[in-house]
Design a protein around this motif. Structure first.
Motif, PDB file in Angstrom:
ATOM      1  N   LYS A   2       0.812  -1.208   0.000  1.00 66.74           N
ATOM      2  CA  LYS A   2       0.000   0.000   0.000  1.00 66.74           C
ATOM      3  C   LYS A   2       0.854   1.269   0.000  1.00 66.74           C
ATOM      4  CE  LYS A   2      -3.944  -2.120   2.322  1.00 66.74           C
ATOM      5  NZ  LYS A   2      -4.812  -2.108   3.525  1.00 66.74           N
ATOM      6  N   VAL A   3       2.056   1.202   0.552  1.00 63.29           N
ATOM      7  CA  VAL A   3       2.928   2.378   0.587  1.00 63.29           C
ATOM      8  C   VAL A   3       3.490   2.589  -0.806  1.00 63.29           C
ATOM      9  CG1 VAL A   3       5.026   3.385   1.548  1.00 63.29           C
ATOM     10  CG2 VAL A   3       3.524   2.010   2.993  1.00 63.29           C
ATOM     11  N   PRO A   4       3.326   3.768  -1.388  1.00 69.04           N
ATOM     12  CA  PRO A   4       3.823   4.026  -2.733  1.00 69.04           C
ATOM     13  C   PRO A   4       5.320   3.786  -2.818  1.00 69.04           C
ATOM     14  CG  PRO A   4       2.357   5.781  -2.019  1.00 69.04           C
ATOM     15  CD  PRO A   4       2.608   4.908  -0.826  1.00 69.04           C
ATOM     16  N   LEU A   5       5.758   3.301  -3.972  1.00 66.40           N
ATOM     17  CA  LEU A   5       7.173   3.005  -4.188  1.00 66.40           C
ATOM     18  C   LEU A   5       8.032   4.244  -3.975  1.00 66.40           C
ATOM     19  CD1 LEU A   5       9.420   1.129  -5.115  1.00 66.40           C
ATOM     20  CD2 LEU A   5       8.862   1.723  -7.487  1.00 66.40           C
ATOM     21  N   LEU A   6       7.520   5.408  -4.377  1.00 68.39           N
ATOM     22  CA  LEU A   6       8.285   6.646  -4.228  1.00 68.39           C
ATOM     23  C   LEU A   6       8.622   6.907  -2.772  1.00 68.39           C
ATOM     24  CD1 LEU A   6       9.475   9.276  -5.284  1.00 68.39           C
ATOM     25  CD2 LEU A   6       7.189  10.295  -5.106  1.00 68.39           C
ATOM     26  N   TRP A   7       7.624   6.731  -1.878  1.00 71.23           N
ATOM     27  CA  TRP A   7       7.861   7.002  -0.458  1.00 71.23           C
ATOM     28  C   TRP A   7       8.812   5.974   0.156  1.00 71.23           C
ATOM     29  CZ3 TRP A   7       7.036  11.587   1.085  1.00 71.23           C
ATOM     30  CH2 TRP A   7       5.995  12.351   0.552  1.00 71.23           C
ATOM     31  N   ARG A   8       8.726   4.738  -0.303  1.00 75.03           N
ATOM     32  CA  ARG A   8       9.654   3.734   0.196  1.00 75.03           C
ATOM     33  C   ARG A   8      11.082   4.059  -0.239  1.00 75.03           C
ATOM     34  NH1 ARG A   8       7.494  -1.793  -1.784  1.00 75.03           N
ATOM     35  NH2 ARG A   8       6.047  -0.577  -3.041  1.00 75.03           N
ATOM     36  N   THR A   9      11.227   4.552  -1.464  1.00 76.13           N
ATOM     37  CA  THR A   9      12.550   4.931  -1.966  1.00 76.13           C
ATOM     38  C   THR A   9      13.107   6.109  -1.188  1.00 76.13           C
ATOM     39  OG1 THR A   9      11.935   4.186  -4.191  1.00 76.13           O
ATOM     40  CG2 THR A   9      13.846   5.644  -4.007  1.00 76.13           C
ATOM     41  N   VAL A  10      12.225   7.090  -0.901  1.00 76.11           N
ATOM     42  CA  VAL A  10      12.649   8.257  -0.126  1.00 76.11           C
ATOM     43  C   VAL A  10      13.078   7.845   1.273  1.00 76.11           C
ATOM     44  CG1 VAL A  10      11.842  10.393   0.947  1.00 76.11           C
ATOM     45  CG2 VAL A  10      11.271   9.911  -1.439  1.00 76.11           C
ATOM     46  N   ALA A  11      12.304   6.946   1.890  1.00 72.12           N
ATOM     47  CA  ALA A  11      12.639   6.500   3.250  1.00 72.12           C
ATOM     48  C   ALA A  11      13.991   5.786   3.267  1.00 72.12           C
ATOM     49  CB  ALA A  11      11.543   5.579   3.775  1.00 72.12           C
ATOM     50  N   ALA A  12      14.225   4.931   2.280  1.00 73.40           N
ATOM     51  CA  ALA A  12      15.505   4.217   2.211  1.00 73.40           C
ATOM     52  C   ALA A  12      16.660   5.190   2.008  1.00 73.40           C
ATOM     53  CB  ALA A  12      15.474   3.193   1.077  1.00 73.40           C
ATOM     54  N   ALA A  13      16.454   6.213   1.158  1.00 65.60           N
ATOM     55  CA  ALA A  13      17.495   7.207   0.917  1.00 65.60           C
ATOM     56  C   ALA A  13      17.793   8.006   2.180  1.00 65.60           C
ATOM     57  CB  ALA A  13      17.070   8.143  -0.218  1.00 65.60           C
ATOM     58  N   LEU A  14      16.752   8.322   2.947  1.00 69.29           N
ATOM     59  CA  LEU A  14      16.952   9.062   4.198  1.00 69.29           C
ATOM     60  C   LEU A  14      17.766   8.247   5.199  1.00 69.29           C
ATOM     61  CD1 LEU A  14      13.476  10.762   4.748  1.00 69.29           C
ATOM     62  CD2 LEU A  14      15.659  11.897   4.290  1.00 69.29           C
ATOM     63  N   VAL A  15      17.438   6.965   5.318  1.00 64.40           N
ATOM     64  CA  VAL A  15      18.176   6.095   6.238  1.00 64.40           C
ATOM     65  C   VAL A  15      19.643   6.025   5.832  1.00 64.40           C
ATOM     66  CG1 VAL A  15      18.449   3.727   7.056  1.00 64.40           C
ATOM     67  CG2 VAL A  15      16.166   4.731   6.900  1.00 64.40           C
ATOM     68  N   LEU A  16      19.885   5.852   4.537  1.00 68.68           N
ATOM     69  CA  LEU A  16      21.255   5.783   4.040  1.00 68.68           C
ATOM     70  C   LEU A  16      21.981   7.107   4.271  1.00 68.68           C
ATOM     71  CD1 LEU A  16      23.490   4.285   2.563  1.00 68.68           C
ATOM     72  CD2 LEU A  16      22.491   5.052   0.397  1.00 68.68           C
ATOM     73  N   GLY A  17      21.266   8.220   4.004  1.00 67.93           N
ATOM     74  CA  GLY A  17      21.874   9.534   4.200  1.00 67.93           C
ATOM     75  C   GLY A  17      22.241   9.793   5.654  1.00 67.93           C
ATOM     76  N   LEU A  18      21.367   9.402   6.559  1.00 64.34           N
ATOM     77  CA  LEU A  18      21.653   9.585   7.995  1.00 64.34           C
ATOM     78  C   LEU A  18      22.842   8.741   8.435  1.00 64.34           C
ATOM     79  CD1 LEU A  18      18.019   9.653   9.437  1.00 64.34           C
ATOM     80  CD2 LEU A  18      19.615  11.567   9.274  1.00 64.34           C
ATOM     81  N   ALA A  19      22.952   7.531   7.889  1.00 63.61           N
ATOM     82  CA  ALA A  19      24.085   6.672   8.231  1.00 63.61           C
ATOM     83  C   ALA A  19      25.390   7.294   7.752  1.00 63.61           C
ATOM     84  CB  ALA A  19      23.899   5.290   7.611  1.00 63.61           C
ATOM     85  N   LEU A  20      25.373   7.849   6.538  1.00 71.00           N
ATOM     86  CA  LEU A  20      26.580   8.496   6.005  1.00 71.00           C
ATOM     87  C   LEU A  20      26.944   9.733   6.812  1.00 71.00           C
ATOM     88  CD1 LEU A  20      25.933   8.185   2.157  1.00 71.00           C
ATOM     89  CD2 LEU A  20      27.599   6.931   3.529  1.00 71.00           C
ATOM     90  N   LEU A  21      25.935  10.506   7.205  1.00 73.15           N
ATOM     91  CA  LEU A  21      26.192  11.703   8.022  1.00 73.15           C
ATOM     92  C   LEU A  21      26.802  11.318   9.366  1.00 73.15           C
ATOM     93  CD1 LEU A  21      23.024  13.905   7.369  1.00 73.15           C
ATOM     94  CD2 LEU A  21      25.384  14.418   6.711  1.00 73.15           C
ATOM     95  N   ALA A  22      26.333  10.206   9.929  1.00 73.55           N
ATOM     96  CA  ALA A  22      26.879   9.761  11.212  1.00 73.55           C
ATOM     97  C   ALA A  22      28.353   9.407  11.071  1.00 73.55           C
ATOM     98  CB  ALA A  22      26.085   8.557  11.725  1.00 73.55           C
TER      99      ALA A  22
END
Length: 205
Positions: free
Chosen positions: A12-32
């Motif tokens: 039910k969650v649109p693919l776009l939002w899942r992609t954005v969420a994954a990118a945010l998680v990856l971005g936060l890990a890199l920032l850390a």
């Protein structure tokens, strides 16, 4: 009532939002990771390391030099101690030689007790045995079986494209690295000097 299904929610969650969420998680890990390294550079204890460049450039990632240090080869403890193995995490206590460069005083698997204000650097055993470079820059192969080759994450340094060759061909005694070591032993290259003159400084970000 239909049973709860994680797969159903994912559909039910649109693919776009899942992609954005994954990118945010990856971005936060890199920032850390970036912030962790920046903290080492800002607050770590500085140590001077005599270096020997041993490799040329990486054509796929711009110029870089691979550096070896006298502290890369460390004498082990008593013969009766449990043998070290490749891949072991270790802690090396550092002192200073007469020129002010770091030298290895001892190695252990655990944080050394009674280290006090001594700088302790964390590393990983990459091989057992081999020759070492002594304080005079000479190769010493005596007791090679009781030595560990240790990597500290300081062995590669990237420089502006086209300038790696100049460092690679510089006489070994003229090259110096200033590294920052955190209270937990993590290390990062902070500055690189040739003939006592700073030629590169690593920005914190």
């Amino acid at each position: 009532m239909r049973p709860f299904s994680a797969d159903g929610i994912a559909v039910k969650v649109p693919l776009l939002w899942r992609t954005v969420a994954a990118a945010l998680v990856l971005g936060l890990a890199l920032l850390a990771l970036v912030e962790q390294r920046a903290r080492i550079l800002r607050n770590g204890t500085e140590v001077r390391l005599k270096t020997v460049p041993v490799d040329p450039r990486d054509l796929f990632r711009g110029d870089y030099v691979v550096l070896a240090y006298p502290i890369s080869m460390v004498e082990t403890g008593p013969e009766g101690a449990r043998p070290y193995q490749r891949g072991d995490s270790v802690f090396v206590t550092l002192g200073r030689d007469e020129q002010g460069f770091a030298r290895a005083l001892g190695v252990s698997r655990e944080w050394p007790k009674g280290s006090g204000e001594a700088v302790v650097i964390a590393g990983r055993v990459t091989s057992i045995g081999g020759c070492a470079i002594n304080a005079n820059g000479q190769t010493d192969c005596n007791r090679s079986g009781s030595r560990l080759r240790i990597a500290y994450g300081l062995e590669s340094y990237f420089v502006p494209q086209g300038e790696g060759k100049a460092i690679e061909t510089t006489e070994k005694a003229r090259i110096e690295v200033v590294a920052a070591v955190s209270p937990s032993g993590e290390a990062a290259i902070k500055r690189l000097l040739i003939d006592g003159k700073q030629v590169y400084q690593e920005p914190p970000y």
